[in-house]
Write a protein that holds these residues in place. Structure first.
Motif, PDB file in Angstrom:
ATOM      1  N   ALA A  82       0.840  -1.198   0.000  1.00 46.05           N
ATOM      2  CA  ALA A  82       0.000   0.000   0.000  1.00 46.05           C
ATOM      3  C   ALA A  82       0.877   1.251   0.000  1.00 46.05           C
ATOM      4  CB  ALA A  82      -0.939  -0.008   1.206  1.00 46.05           C
ATOM      5  N   ARG A  83       1.973   1.221   0.757  1.00 45.05           N
ATOM      6  CA  ARG A  83       2.912   2.348   0.757  1.00 45.05           C
ATOM      7  C   ARG A  83       3.552   2.519  -0.607  1.00 45.05           C
ATOM      8  NH1 ARG A  83       5.923   0.514   5.544  1.00 45.05           N
ATOM      9  NH2 ARG A  83       4.439   0.831   7.192  1.00 45.05           N
ATOM     10  N   LEU A  84       3.858   1.412  -1.256  1.00 45.93           N
ATOM     11  CA  LEU A  84       4.451   1.459  -2.591  1.00 45.93           C
ATOM     12  C   LEU A  84       3.468   2.084  -3.585  1.00 45.93           C
ATOM     13  CD1 LEU A  84       6.970   0.735  -4.203  1.00 45.93           C
ATOM     14  CD2 LEU A  84       5.987  -1.524  -4.589  1.00 45.93           C
ATOM     15  N   ALA A  85       2.200   1.737  -3.469  1.00 44.12           N
ATOM     16  CA  ALA A  85       1.175   2.341  -4.334  1.00 44.12           C
ATOM     17  C   ALA A  85       1.103   3.846  -4.099  1.00 44.12           C
ATOM     18  CB  ALA A  85      -0.187   1.692  -4.076  1.00 44.12           C
ATOM     19  N   ALA A  86       1.194   4.254  -2.841  1.00 44.47           N
ATOM     20  CA  ALA A  86       1.171   5.687  -2.520  1.00 44.47           C
ATOM     21  C   ALA A  86       2.402   6.386  -3.105  1.00 44.47           C
ATOM     22  CB  ALA A  86       1.113   5.886  -1.010  1.00 44.47           C
ATOM     23  N   ARG A  87       3.549   5.719  -3.055  1.00 47.39           N
ATOM     24  CA  ARG A  87       4.775   6.310  -3.616  1.00 47.39           C
ATOM     25  C   ARG A  87       4.658   6.454  -5.132  1.00 47.39           C
ATOM     26  NH1 ARG A  87       9.682   2.980  -2.553  1.00 47.39           N
ATOM     27  NH2 ARG A  87       9.522   2.298  -4.702  1.00 47.39           N
ATOM     28  N   TYR A  88       4.123   5.430  -5.797  1.00 49.05           N
ATOM     29  CA  TYR A  88       3.914   5.517  -7.248  1.00 49.05           C
ATOM     30  C   TYR A  88       2.990   6.688  -7.582  1.00 49.05           C
ATOM     31  CZ  TYR A  88       5.893   0.796  -7.934  1.00 49.05           C
ATOM     32  OH  TYR A  88       6.711  -0.296  -7.986  1.00 49.05           O
ATOM     33  N   ALA A  89       1.924   6.858  -6.782  1.00 51.34           N
ATOM     34  CA  ALA A  89       0.978   7.947  -7.025  1.00 51.34           C
ATOM     35  C   ALA A  89       1.655   9.303  -6.829  1.00 51.34           C
ATOM     36  CB  ALA A  89      -0.228   7.811  -6.101  1.00 51.34           C
ATOM     37  N   GLU A  90       2.487   9.425  -5.806  1.00 55.59           N
ATOM     38  CA  GLU A  90       3.178  10.693  -5.578  1.00 55.59           C
ATOM     39  C   GLU A  90       4.137  11.007  -6.725  1.00 55.59           C
ATOM     40  OE1 GLU A  90       4.187  14.286  -4.179  1.00 55.59           O
ATOM     41  OE2 GLU A  90       2.514  13.039  -3.544  1.00 55.59           O
ATOM     42  N   GLU A  91       4.826   9.988  -7.227  1.00 52.70           N
ATOM     43  CA  GLU A  91       5.714  10.195  -8.378  1.00 52.70           C
ATOM     44  C   GLU A  91       4.922  10.664  -9.592  1.00 52.70           C
ATOM     45  OE1 GLU A  91       7.744   6.450  -8.809  1.00 52.70           O
ATOM     46  OE2 GLU A  91       8.936   6.771  -7.003  1.00 52.70           O
ATOM     47  N   ALA A  92       3.719  10.121  -9.769  1.00 52.79           N
ATOM     48  CA  ALA A  92       2.870  10.531 -10.893  1.00 52.79           C
ATOM     49  C   ALA A  92       2.391  11.975 -10.707  1.00 52.79           C
ATOM     50  CB  ALA A  92       1.675   9.586 -11.035  1.00 52.79           C
ATOM     51  N   ARG A  93       2.023  12.334  -9.474  1.00 53.25           N
ATOM     52  CA  ARG A  93       1.614  13.719  -9.218  1.00 53.25           C
ATOM     53  C   ARG A  93       2.752  14.690  -9.522  1.00 53.25           C
ATOM     54  NH1 ARG A  93      -1.044  11.028  -5.488  1.00 53.25           N
ATOM     55  NH2 ARG A  93      -0.259  11.433  -3.426  1.00 53.25           N
ATOM     56  N   VAL A  94       3.953  14.330  -9.111  1.00 50.87           N
ATOM     57  CA  VAL A  94       5.118  15.179  -9.380  1.00 50.87           C
ATOM     58  C   VAL A  94       5.339  15.306 -10.888  1.00 50.87           C
ATOM     59  CG1 VAL A  94       7.642  15.285  -9.160  1.00 50.87           C
ATOM     60  CG2 VAL A  94       6.231  14.775  -7.161  1.00 50.87           C
ATOM     61  N   ALA A  95       5.167  14.205 -11.628  1.00 52.12           N
ATOM     62  CA  ALA A  95       5.349  14.240 -13.079  1.00 52.12           C
ATOM     63  C   ALA A  95       4.295  15.138 -13.746  1.00 52.12           C
ATOM     64  CB  ALA A  95       5.289  12.830 -13.661  1.00 52.12           C
ATOM     65  N   VAL A  96       3.047  15.062 -13.282  1.00 51.99           N
ATOM     66  CA  VAL A  96       1.985  15.915 -13.832  1.00 51.99           C
ATOM     67  C   VAL A  96       2.304  17.376 -13.546  1.00 51.99           C
ATOM     68  CG1 VAL A  96      -0.441  16.589 -13.521  1.00 51.99           C
ATOM     69  CG2 VAL A  96       0.141  14.201 -13.882  1.00 51.99           C
ATOM     70  N   ARG A  97       2.773  17.652 -12.336  1.00 55.85           N
ATOM     71  CA  ARG A  97       3.130  19.034 -12.003  1.00 55.85           C
ATOM     72  C   ARG A  97       4.320  19.508 -12.829  1.00 55.85           C
ATOM     73  NH1 ARG A  97       2.470  17.200  -6.127  1.00 55.85           N
ATOM     74  NH2 ARG A  97       0.239  17.515  -5.781  1.00 55.85           N
ATOM     75  N   GLY A  98       5.205  18.591 -13.176  1.00 54.41           N
ATOM     76  CA  GLY A  98       6.329  18.940 -14.051  1.00 54.41           C
ATOM     77  C   GLY A  98       5.852  19.334 -15.443  1.00 54.41           C
ATOM     78  N   VAL A  99       4.861  18.618 -15.955  1.00 53.10           N
ATOM     79  CA  VAL A  99       4.278  18.972 -17.253  1.00 53.10           C
ATOM     80  C   VAL A  99       3.640  20.353 -17.153  1.00 53.10           C
ATOM     81  CG1 VAL A  99       2.498  18.366 -18.940  1.00 53.10           C
ATOM     82  CG2 VAL A  99       3.928  16.574 -17.953  1.00 53.10           C
ATOM     83  N   ARG A 100       2.939  20.601 -16.039  1.00 54.39           N
ATOM     84  CA  ARG A 100       2.330  21.920 -15.827  1.00 54.39           C
ATOM     85  C   ARG A 100       3.404  23.014 -15.828  1.00 54.39           C
ATOM     86  NH1 ARG A 100       0.122  23.021 -10.011  1.00 54.39           N
ATOM     87  NH2 ARG A 100       2.344  22.839  -9.690  1.00 54.39           N
ATOM     88  N   ARG A 101       4.477  22.772 -15.104  1.00 56.01           N
ATOM     89  CA  ARG A 101       5.557  23.755 -15.028  1.00 56.01           C
ATOM     90  C   ARG A 101       6.148  24.044 -16.405  1.00 56.01           C
ATOM     91  NH1 ARG A 101       9.255  20.929 -12.386  1.00 56.01           N
ATOM     92  NH2 ARG A 101      10.102  20.350 -14.393  1.00 56.01           N
ATOM     93  N   ASP A 102       6.395  22.982 -17.179  1.00 54.29           N
ATOM     94  CA  ASP A 102       6.956  23.165 -18.524  1.00 54.29           C
ATOM     95  C   ASP A 102       6.026  23.995 -19.411  1.00 54.29           C
ATOM     96  OD1 ASP A 102       9.088  21.646 -17.663  1.00 54.29           O
ATOM     97  OD2 ASP A 102       8.453  19.814 -18.719  1.00 54.29           O
ATOM     98  N   THR A 103       4.730  23.708 -19.337  1.00 51.65           N
ATOM     99  CA  THR A 103       3.765  24.461 -20.149  1.00 51.65           C
ATOM    100  C   THR A 103       3.693  25.912 -19.691  1.00 51.65           C
ATOM    101  OG1 THR A 103       2.487  22.439 -20.513  1.00 51.65           O
ATOM    102  CG2 THR A 103       1.382  24.521 -20.978  1.00 51.65           C
ATOM    103  N   ASN A 104       3.658  26.131 -18.385  1.00 51.27           N
ATOM    104  CA  ASN A 104       3.623  27.505 -17.876  1.00 51.27           C
ATOM    105  C   ASN A 104       4.891  28.267 -18.247  1.00 51.27           C
ATOM    106  OD1 ASN A 104       1.061  27.394 -16.783  1.00 51.27           O
ATOM    107  ND2 ASN A 104       1.762  26.799 -14.754  1.00 51.27           N
ATOM    108  N   ASP A 105       6.042  27.595 -18.241  1.00 51.92           N
ATOM    109  CA  ASP A 105       7.286  28.243 -18.673  1.00 51.92           C
ATOM    110  C   ASP A 105       7.197  28.641 -20.145  1.00 51.92           C
ATOM    111  OD1 ASP A 105       8.298  27.942 -16.144  1.00 51.92           O
ATOM    112  OD2 ASP A 105       9.650  26.278 -16.647  1.00 51.92           O
ATOM    113  N   ALA A 106       6.621  27.768 -20.963  1.00 51.98           N
ATOM    114  CA  ALA A 106       6.469  28.080 -22.386  1.00 51.98           C
ATOM    115  C   ALA A 106       5.532  29.276 -22.573  1.00 51.98           C
ATOM    116  CB  ALA A 106       5.934  26.866 -23.142  1.00 51.98           C
ATOM    117  N   ILE A 107       4.492  29.348 -21.751  1.00 52.58           N
ATOM    118  CA  ILE A 107       3.566  30.481 -21.824  1.00 52.58           C
ATOM    119  C   ILE A 107       4.297  31.773 -21.453  1.00 52.58           C
ATOM    120  CG2 ILE A 107       1.511  31.521 -20.751  1.00 52.58           C
ATOM    121  CD1 ILE A 107       0.402  28.624 -20.511  1.00 52.58           C
TER     122      ILE A 107
END
Length: 181
Positions: free
Chosen positions: A113-138
């Motif tokens: 269950a902790r591993l699933a939570a860690r995978y989810a946190e890594e995915a959230r960080v990756a989504v926020r990274g995409v957001r950051r890249d797009t906002n930088d381009a803007i």
């Protein structure tokens, strides 16, 4: 400069798809062929996916079957499964390998269950990274007026919120399945 929000959405969806694949590899109380998808077999001089050498099946709630297509690959498949870190010991019967899944104890369930939570946190960080890249381009778009840029950034944030909510739901469902099984 043109900012394509569809590309941003596709990148975020790719993160969610990767998370779905990673969560599928986590074991719950029932046997699932997704558990074996990450296994690589040293065959034909390369690390080959197990699914390219054999068909996978669920024989019953706690048993997986791996039917190897070529008899010469049986030993390599058996070795790859043993060394995969999944804690499985195949029983070889010709070209069929039977994998009995031991019942999960409470400590192992909590760890998964902790591993699933860690995978989810890594995915959230990756989504926020995409957001950051797009906002930088803007922000780098010199020909874009401030109200338009603000509107685009708001849409990017809405996309981010939607995908983070999806990730949270996926993680919660997987954790519940692990802990209740």
């Amino acid at each position: 400069m043109y900012i394509d929000l569809r590309k941003t959405e596709q990148e975020m969806q790719a993160v969610v798809d990767r998370l779905d694949s990673r969560l599928g590899g986590l074991r719950t109380g029932r046997a699932s062929t997704a558990l074996l998808e990450p296994v690589r077999v040293d065959a034909y001089g390369d690390a080959t996916p197990l699914t390219a050498l054999a068909s996978l099946s669920v024989l019953d709630a706690r048993t997986l079957g791996v039917s190897v297509w070529e008899r010469s690959n049986v030993k390599a498949v058996e070795k790859a499964i043993r060394e995969s870190g999944l804690g499985l010991s195949p029983v070889v019967d010709g070209t069929l390998l039977r994998l009995m899944l031991p019942p999960l104890d409470a400590a192992r369930r909590t760890e998964m269950a902790r591993l699933a939570a860690r995978y989810a946190e890594e995915a959230r960080v990756a989504v926020r990274g995409v957001r950051r890249d797009t906002n930088d381009a803007i922000k780098r778009a010199k020909d874009m007026k401030t109200p338009v840029a603000g509107s685009l950034q708001k849409k990017v944030q809405e996309l981010t919120d939607r995908f983070v909510e999806t990730i949270d739901g996926m993680a919660a469902r997987k954790q519940a399945a692990i802990l209740e099984a």
